[in-house]
Design an enzyme around this catalytic site. Structure first.
Site, mmCIF file in Angstrom:
data_model
loop_
_atom_site.group_PDB
_atom_site.id
_atom_site.type_symbol
_atom_site.label_atom_id
_atom_site.label_comp_id
_atom_site.label_asym_id
_atom_site.label_seq_id
_atom_site.Cartn_x
_atom_site.Cartn_y
_atom_site.Cartn_z
ATOM 1 N N HIS A 167 0.838 -1.209 0.000
ATOM 2 C CA HIS A 167 0.000 0.000 0.000
ATOM 3 C C HIS A 167 0.875 1.262 0.000
ATOM 4 O O HIS A 167 0.599 2.226 -0.704
ATOM 5 C CB HIS A 167 -0.944 0.018 1.209
ATOM 6 N N HIS B 230 -9.327 -1.714 -4.772
ATOM 7 C CA HIS B 230 -8.207 -2.096 -3.912
ATOM 8 C C HIS B 230 -7.290 -3.095 -4.607
ATOM 9 O O HIS B 230 -6.061 -3.078 -4.406
ATOM 10 C CB HIS B 230 -8.679 -2.651 -2.561
ATOM 11 N N ASP C 34 -3.268 -2.721 -4.952
ATOM 12 C CA ASP C 34 -2.269 -3.761 -4.645
ATOM 13 C C ASP C 34 -1.388 -4.065 -5.861
ATOM 14 O O ASP C 34 -0.174 -4.219 -5.737
ATOM 15 C CB ASP C 34 -2.976 -5.060 -4.231
ATOM 16 N N HIS D 75 -1.428 -11.077 -5.186
ATOM 17 C CA HIS D 75 -0.004 -10.811 -4.966
ATOM 18 C C HIS D 75 0.903 -11.841 -5.649
ATOM 19 O O HIS D 75 1.925 -11.491 -6.210
ATOM 20 C CB HIS D 75 0.314 -10.775 -3.471
#
Ligand code: ZN
Length: 303
Positions: free
Chosen positions: A79, A236, A240, A263
Site C-alpha cells: 500500500h 483495492h 495492490d 499478490h
C-alpha cells in the site's frame, strides 16, 4: 522535455500497527539522493538492514507482499509503495522500526497524504521508465495477468468471487497522481468473514479490525460505515497491483489487463518482466538507455 527524478522535500513520520503482526510500527519517509531508488531502512532489536526495492527481494506473497534480505523481512509493503509510485516519487528512504509497514486505515490514502505533506521536489537526474515492447501474458485456470505496449500506464481489472455479497466487479484506471488520489487510494483492503478465523489461526491478521479492513459477511459488509466506493474491492485490487508492479523500481509504460490476479501472480509478472529482457526497454526522455538496470540474480518466491 526531460522528465526529472523526484524525491520528497522533507522528512515525515507516521505510526500505527501491522495488519498481520499486530506490532506497533513507526515509519519515516526521508528524502534520498538521485538514483537511490526506494530503500527500506529497517531498525529492529538493534539490527539495521537496508532493502532496496528492485524486484529481487520478494520472499513471500501470501495475503501481502514481503521483502527481505539476509533474514530481515519487511511485511505488507504494497500500500505504501502503491502511493509512492503513483505520486511519482523515484528516490526515498523508508525508515521502519518494526517488521511490518503499519496498516493505518487499510488503504493507501494516509501514505498519499503523508507524501503530499512532505512535498515533492525535482532532482537533476533524468527519470528512467520501463517501456513494454511486446506483450507478456500469464494465465492459469480462473486467473490472468497481462501487460501490453502503451504510451501510458493503465489497468483494466476484473474480479469474480463465489460469494453472495460479492460476485463481479470491473474497473478501468488510467494512471495519474490525481486519478490515484481520487479513484484508487482510498480503497481499503478486504476479506471474507469466513476467512478471518483461518487467517488468525495461522498467526495472520493479528492487527486486523473493522478500522483497517472491510469484512464481508454472508449478507454484506460488516463495517458500520459501509463502503467508500460501491466497487471498492476491485479498486483495492488495482491499488495492490500497482504496489506490486512498483517492485520493478521504475515507472512503467504499459497497459495491464488483470482477472482475479493477486499478490502471487503480480509478483510472478514482476519476475517475468525482469527475465524477459527482449520485451521491454529502459528509456530516458523517450530514448533507450544502456543495459545498466535491473539486477538479474534469481529470486525465490513462495506461494
Ligand atoms: Zn492490499
Amino acid at each position: 522535455m526531460t522528465a526529472r527524478q523526484r524525491t520528497i522535500e522533507r522528512a515525515v513520520k507516521i505510526s500505527g500497527v501491522g495488519l498481520h503482526s499486530g506490532r506497533p510500527a513507526t515509519l519515516a519517509l526521508i528524502p534520498a539522493p538521485e538514483d537511490s531508488g526506494i530503500v527500506f531502512v529497517q531498525n529492529v532489536d538493534g539490527r539495521r538492514s537496508e532493502i532496496k526495492v528492485d524486484g529481487s527481494r520478494v520472499v513471500e506473497t501470501m495475503l501481502s507482499t514481503t521483502l527481505g534480505i539476509d533474514g530481515s523481512n519487511v511485511h505488507t509493503v504494497e500500500h505504501l509503495l502503491s502511493a509512492v509510485w503513483s505520486l511519482g516519487v523515484d528516490n526515498l528512504f523508508v525508515e521502519l522500526d518494526s517488521v511490518e509497514v503499519p496498516i493505518l486505515d487499510g488503504s493507501a490514502f494516509p501514505f498519499a497524504e503523508l507524501i503530499r505533506e512532505a512535498g515533492i521536489r525535482e532532482q537533476n537526474g533524468a527519470r528512467r521508465v520501463i517501456r513494454i515492447l511486446s506483450p507478456i501474458v500469464l494465465a492459469e485456470p480462473g486467473r490472468r495477468l497481462a501487460i501490453y505496449p502503451a504510451d501510458e500506464f493503465s489497468v483494466d481489472f476484473t474480479i469474480r468471487f463465489d460469494h453472495p455479497a460479492l460476485r463481479y466487479q470491473r474497473f478501468q484506471y488510467v494512471a495519474s497522481p490525481e486519478g490515484f488520489i481520487s479513484e484508487i487510494a482510498r480503497a481499503r483492503t478486504f476479506c471474507f468473514l469466513r476467512e478471518v478465523e483461518a487467517m488468525r489461526a495461522k498467526g495472520l491478521a493479528q492487527g486486523g479490525s473493522l478500522d483497517n479492513a472491510v469484512v464481508i459477511g454472508e449478507h454484506g459488509v460488516l463495517n458500520p460505515e459501509g463502503l467508500r466506493y460501491s466497487d471498492e474491492f476491485v479498486r483495492h485490487k488495482i491499488l495492490d497491483l500497482i504496489g506490486d508492479l512498483s517492485l520493478l523500481g521504475y515507472p512503467i509504460l504499459g497497459r495491464v489487463e488483470a482477472e482475479c490476479a493477486g499478490h502471487r501472480l503480480n509478483v510472478e509478472m514482476v519476475n517475468c518482466i525482469r527475465a524477459q529482457r527482449d520485451r521491454w526497454q529502459l528509456e530516458e526522455s523517450g530514448v533507450r538507455v544502456g543495459t545498466a538496470v535491473l539486477p538479474t540474480e534469481a529470486q525465490s518466491v513462495s506461494p
